[in-house]
Design an enzyme around this catalytic site. Structure first.
Site, short mmCIF file in Angstrom:
data_model
loop_
_atom_site.label_atom_id
_atom_site.label_comp_id
_atom_site.label_asym_id
_atom_site.label_seq_id
_atom_site.Cartn_x
_atom_site.Cartn_y
_atom_site.Cartn_z
N ASP A 107 0.80 -1.22 0.00
CA ASP A 107 0.00 0.00 0.00
C ASP A 107 0.84 1.27 0.00
OD1 ASP A 107 -2.47 -1.20 -0.09
OD2 ASP A 107 -2.70 -1.28 2.08
N TYR A 119 -12.64 -1.60 -4.08
CA TYR A 119 -13.12 -0.36 -3.47
C TYR A 119 -14.24 0.24 -4.34
CZ TYR A 119 -9.32 0.17 -0.01
OH TYR A 119 -8.48 0.03 1.06
#
Length: 469
Positions: A151, A402
């Site tokens: 990330d 997402y």
């Protein structure tokens, strides 16, 4: 004729021919000069077709159109004054969702130069909509795509491209160095918020019209992070939500009011037993509503609503139609966190309409696959699991990821209301597939009060790529 007369005659003829030739050359030069002087435009920039260029000068958008007619370029300019995106209208009444864009980035990236990305989102000005995304400083099907499941790295940057286009080095604009980000347009310029740096001391860099205007330092020194979707602008002010603290326990949450790229006010939420991450925010009738991710202990979504003075209200969506992932089967909801399968989560969104709510969610209760939109006419305040509309977006057999909200203001659409829209990330690669990389494409939909259709719009790329074999 004696020899002297012959020489004189020949000389006279040569002189006449020379004078005539000189006059012809002078005439040719004059003709070329006259022809060149009547043309307009730059002859060194031949345009095979019409081309529109938008530049930004002193708070005014200048729309320049080059029209090519018989190799003569005529430049026309039309100044479009900046506006203030008021955000005072209500959300448009809708009955379903019409597909708006699909970039097919992974499919195109098997042979083309396409960025490795995650966390794409869409935001619109009064002139255009753009897709923003966090790159990994690498291209698909290239050695630097190895290990991009991570990330946070110093190589991640926020970039943007026209909505619906695959993000490549040829159509993308650098915005900020960031592993967490947000962006929005106030009617004059783009505001970007890019967070980068170490977990124990990250800094958010605010840019307005591409220029650094302010910074925000991590206040809890524990992975300060922001929305991964657009901020929301009302009457020239833009608003965002940030989190600092544990991802699996009580953290600290702040809302910020930003004007022309500078923080003018902030407020820390008094929210014990709440957990806010990756909020999806939108304006509605002059106020801001954010629907967020509870990564601690809720399988329903927390929300915060506030006015321009940052006076706020907090709660959880009460519906028994749960919106997070993982989550239990639909049942009896709660206006507080629903604990079963409440740990972990995924970024998502909802749109509030009175006591009703449009809920976007994965189809699977356990994996990031499938996507659907559900209308629960009593779901904002009621705890039952009854709903009246379900629209399929991605089949449960295909990967999703997402999702988040964005809006189109009346200044863009010409409507008298704010159009609600959403995007869905279609994650491919690691950790679920046999590749060395993790990336995604995206689709988006906008609310309409006319006919729509449910279907499946998956990513569609065939894996693995050459680099993975």
């Amino acid at each position: 004729m004696n020899p002297n007369q012959k020489i004189t005659t020949i000389g006279s003829i040569c002189m006449v021919i020379g004078i005539v030739s000189l006059m012809l050359q002078i005439g040719n030069i004059i003709s070329i000069w006259v022809s060149h002087s009547i043309q307009t435009g730059n002859q060194h920039q031949a345009e095979p077709c019409n081309q529109s260029i938008i530049t930004y000068e002193n708070n005014t958008w200048v729309n320049q159109t080059y029209v090519n007619i018989s190799n003569t370029n005529f430049l026309t300019e039309k100044a479009v004054a900046s506006v203030t995106l008021a955000g005072n209208s209500s959300l448009c009444p809708i009955s379903g969702w019409a597909v708006y864009s699909k970039d097919n980035g992974i499919r195109i990236g098997s042979k083309g130069d396409v960025f490795v990305i995650r966390e794409p989102f869409i935001s619109c000005s009064h002139l255009e909509c753009r897709t923003f995304f966090l790159t990994q400083g690498a291209l698909l099907n290239d050695k630097h795509s190895n290990g991009t499941v991570k990330d946070r790295s110093p190589h991640r940057t926020l970039m943007s491209c026209p909505v619906g286009e695959a993000p490549s080095p040829y159509n993308s604009r650098f915005e900020s160095v960031a592993w967490s980000a947000s962006a929005c347009h106030d009617g004059t310029s783009w505001l970007t918020i890019g967070i980068s740096g170490p977990d124990n001391g990250a800094v958010a860099v605010l840019k307005y019209n591409g220029i650094i205007t302010d910074t925000i330092k991590s206040w809890r020194n524990n992975i300060m992070r922001t929305q991964e979707s657009e901020c929301a602008c009302v009457n020239g002010s833009c608003f965002t939500v940030m989190t600092d603290g544990p991802s699996n326990g009580q953290a600290s949450y702040k809302i910020f009011r930003i004007e022309k790229g500078k923080v003018v006010k902030s407020a820390e939420l008094n929210a014990p037993n709440y957990h806010y991450e990756e909020c999806s925010c939108y304006p509605d009738a002059g106020e801001i509503t954010c629907v967020c991710r509870d990564n601690w202990h809720g399988s329903n979504r927390p929300w915060v609503s506030f006015n321009q003075n940052l006076e706020y209200r907090i709660g959880y969506i009460c519906s028994g139609v749960f919106g997070d992932n993982p989550r239990p089967n639909d049942g009896t909801g709660s206006c507080g966190p629903v604990s079963p399968k409440g740990a972990y989560g995924i970024k998502g969104f909802s749109f509030k309409y009175g006591n009703g709510v449009w809920i976007g969610r994965t189809k699977s209760t356990n994996s990031r696959s499938g996507f659907e939109m559900i209308w629960d006419p009593n779901g904002w305040t009621g705890t039952d699991s009854n709903f009246s509309v379900k629209q399929d977006i991605v089949a449960i057999t295909d990967w999703s990821g997402y999702s988040g909200s964005f809006v189109q203001h009346p200044e863009l659409t010409g409507l008298d209301c704010i159009r609600p829209c959403f995007w869905v990330e279609l994650i491919r690669g690691r950790p679920k597939e046999s590749t060395i990389w993790t990336s995604g494409s995206s689709i988006s939909f906008c609310g309409v009060n006319s006919d729509t259709v449910g279907w499946s719009w998956p990513d569609g790329a065939e894996l693995p790529f050459t680099i993975d074999k």
